[in-house]
Design a protein around this motif. Structure first.
Motif, PDB file in Angstrom:
ATOM      1  N   ALA A   1       0.834  -1.207   0.000  1.00 57.27           N
ATOM      2  CA  ALA A   1       0.000   0.000   0.000  1.00 57.27           C
ATOM      3  C   ALA A   1       0.870   1.260   0.000  1.00 57.27           C
ATOM      4  O   ALA A   1       0.568   2.240  -0.700  1.00 57.27           O
ATOM      5  CB  ALA A   1      -0.929  -0.016   1.216  1.00 57.27           C
ATOM      6  N   PHE A   2       1.953   1.231   0.763  1.00 56.55           N
ATOM      7  CA  PHE A   2       2.881   2.362   0.828  1.00 56.55           C
ATOM      8  C   PHE A   2       3.438   2.672  -0.557  1.00 56.55           C
ATOM      9  O   PHE A   2       3.477   3.832  -0.987  1.00 56.55           O
ATOM     10  CB  PHE A   2       4.005   2.009   1.805  1.00 56.55           C
ATOM     11  CG  PHE A   2       5.074   3.050   1.951  1.00 56.55           C
ATOM     12  CD1 PHE A   2       4.844   4.213   2.653  1.00 56.55           C
ATOM     13  CD2 PHE A   2       6.340   2.846   1.408  1.00 56.55           C
ATOM     14  CE1 PHE A   2       5.844   5.166   2.810  1.00 56.55           C
ATOM     15  CE2 PHE A   2       7.347   3.784   1.554  1.00 56.55           C
ATOM     16  CZ  PHE A   2       7.093   4.951   2.258  1.00 56.55           C
ATOM     17  N   GLY A   3       3.843   1.643  -1.269  1.00 56.62           N
ATOM     18  CA  GLY A   3       4.402   1.822  -2.601  1.00 56.62           C
ATOM     19  C   GLY A   3       3.392   2.349  -3.605  1.00 56.62           C
ATOM     20  O   GLY A   3       3.759   3.004  -4.582  1.00 56.62           O
ATOM     21  N   GLU A   4       2.120   2.062  -3.358  1.00 53.28           N
ATOM     22  CA  GLU A   4       1.051   2.514  -4.251  1.00 53.28           C
ATOM     23  C   GLU A   4       0.444   3.843  -3.817  1.00 53.28           C
ATOM     24  O   GLU A   4      -0.496   4.339  -4.448  1.00 53.28           O
ATOM     25  CB  GLU A   4      -0.047   1.448  -4.315  1.00 53.28           C
ATOM     26  CG  GLU A   4       0.416   0.137  -4.958  1.00 53.28           C
ATOM     27  CD  GLU A   4      -0.594  -0.988  -4.825  1.00 53.28           C
ATOM     28  OE1 GLU A   4      -1.601  -0.798  -4.090  1.00 53.28           O
ATOM     29  OE2 GLU A   4      -0.384  -2.048  -5.442  1.00 53.28           O
TER      30      GLU A   4
ATOM     31  N   LYS B   1       7.510  11.647  -1.255  1.00 53.47           N
ATOM     32  CA  LYS B   1       7.711  10.301  -1.801  1.00 53.47           C
ATOM     33  C   LYS B   1       7.758   9.230  -0.723  1.00 53.47           C
ATOM     34  O   LYS B   1       8.028   8.071  -1.006  1.00 53.47           O
ATOM     35  CB  LYS B   1       8.994  10.247  -2.636  1.00 53.47           C
ATOM     36  CG  LYS B   1       8.923  11.030  -3.940  1.00 53.47           C
ATOM     37  CD  LYS B   1       8.006  10.338  -4.938  1.00 53.47           C
ATOM     38  CE  LYS B   1       8.059  11.031  -6.292  1.00 53.47           C
ATOM     39  NZ  LYS B   1       7.198  10.360  -7.294  1.00 53.47           N
ATOM     40  N   GLY B   2       7.457   9.657   0.515  1.00 55.65           N
ATOM     41  CA  GLY B   2       7.387   8.683   1.594  1.00 55.65           C
ATOM     42  C   GLY B   2       8.578   8.718   2.534  1.00 55.65           C
ATOM     43  O   GLY B   2       9.639   9.251   2.215  1.00 55.65           O
TER      44      GLY B   2
END
Length: 357
Positions: A18-21, A318-319
């Protein structure tokens, strides 16, 4: 002080997917740099960790079961490729391996060096086999990855670091020749890791601004790192993580230009400054002090510094992944590693208004 440790609502694999998306997650991801340093926690020597497939797998599986990090992984270390190419490595029973004798004393010997075959040379195949087994055991719950020393660090350990750093000024042509050979070895490991479904990260500590100038980084480290990251992108569809120890602020732009997706920051630099400068381009990772806080500090110290990192970087475009600024040191109390994971649940939970911390 009492803290509310919010219970995880997702598995690490669900969270990172989910983090990557860019989707909602239950808490900020947290992945401290574990590996050989925690082998004694699970009843193994560091020597055995570096020579036994069973030990590698056992430490990885127990690390996940004990600490529940959002990723798990290991690799042949900074010494793995140089050893496979002819450098002599010493393995203390319970301390970090080190280069005892470089592969070449003089560039007249460069002809005896050849890029590694990751399935035959040195101990590389131990790690690849252990990674396959670990992936089979843990893949339903957590992503498994690997890391490898970068071309500049490999070249340093083939030649001797002091000599190689002098070569950057006095013998540039041969330094580049050595970097060509070391780069091909790193590419061979990258291909072997990708062949078993892993995305390799790169550690390039000897290219730190603590060791070399930004000008030398641009000439002697950046182009070779870019070739490695290009191969990772070609094989996996995206960039991966680059970690460089020590001060790196002067080369953040060069690091980002290489094509990385994640920049892992040592604790000596400010993660808030990195977020402001490049958080719109890369995910930022870090950067709790591994020695003063993780090794020597209390649980309260871990909470305090982790909270500071979260406050500074949680809103990075970007996280952000909470982590240590480098490897967790040998002898770190497992309670402090658990505390770092819990800090992500206390201060980084979706139930918490981080802006009010």
């Amino acid at each position: 002080m009492k803290y509310i440790i919010n219970k995880d609502e997702m598995t690490p694999k669900e969270r990172m997917k989910a983090f990557g998306e860019g989707k909602a997650i239950d808490r900020i991801p947290c992945s401290p740099f574990l590996g050989e340093s925690v082998a004694p926690t699970f009843g193994h020597t560091i020597y055995d960790y570096n020579h036994s497939i069973d030990t590698l797998v056992d430490v990885a599986v127990k690390s996940f079961e004990t600490f529940r990090p959002d990723s798990i992984g290991f690799g042949p270390g900074l010494q793995g490729i140089p050893e496979a190419m002819g450098s002599e490595v010493m393995f203390p029973l319970n301390n970090t391996p080190y280069i005892n004798r470089p592969a070449i004393n003089d560039y007249s010997e460069i002809g005896k060096l050849s890029p590694i075959d990751p399935y035959k040379d040195g101990r590389i195949h131990y790690f690849l086999e252990a990674l396959k087994i670990t992936k089979d055991k843990l893949d339903n719950e957590v992503g498994v990855g690997t890391s490898v020393g970068g071309p500049f660090t490999v070249a340093s350990f083939l030649r001797g670091t002091d000599k190689f750093l002098r070569d950057l000024t006095k013998n540039k042509e041969m330094a580049h020749q050595l970097l060509e050979i070391s780069t091909q070895s790193v590419l061979n490991y990258i291909d072997a890791a990708c062949d078993i479904g892993l995305t390799p990260g790169i550690a390039e500590p000897n290219a730190s601004c603590t060791m070399i100038s930004s000008k030398n980084f641009e000439e002697f480290a950046k182009p070779y790192l870019k070739r490695c990251m290009d191969r990772i992108i070609e094989r996996t569809g995206g960039g991966s993580t680059l970690h460089i120890c020590g001060k790196t602020k002067k080369v953040w732009g060069h690091m980002v230009d290489i094509g990385i997706s994640n920049l892992s920051l040592d604790n000596v630099d400010d993660i808030g400054e990195l977020k402001e400068a490049y958080g719109h381009k890369v995910c930022v990772i870090g950067n709790v002090d591994p020695v003063e806080t993780m090794l020597r500090g209390s649980i309260e110290d871990v909470y305090k510094e982790a909270r500071e990192c979260i406050v500074k970087a949680h809103d990075s475009q970007k996280g952000f992944v909470l982590s240590t600024g480098c490897d967790v040191p040998i002898g770190t109390d497992p309670k402090n590693i658990i505390a770092l994971m819990d800090a992500a649940r206390i201060f980084g939970s979706s139930k918490v208004n981080i802006n009010e911390l």
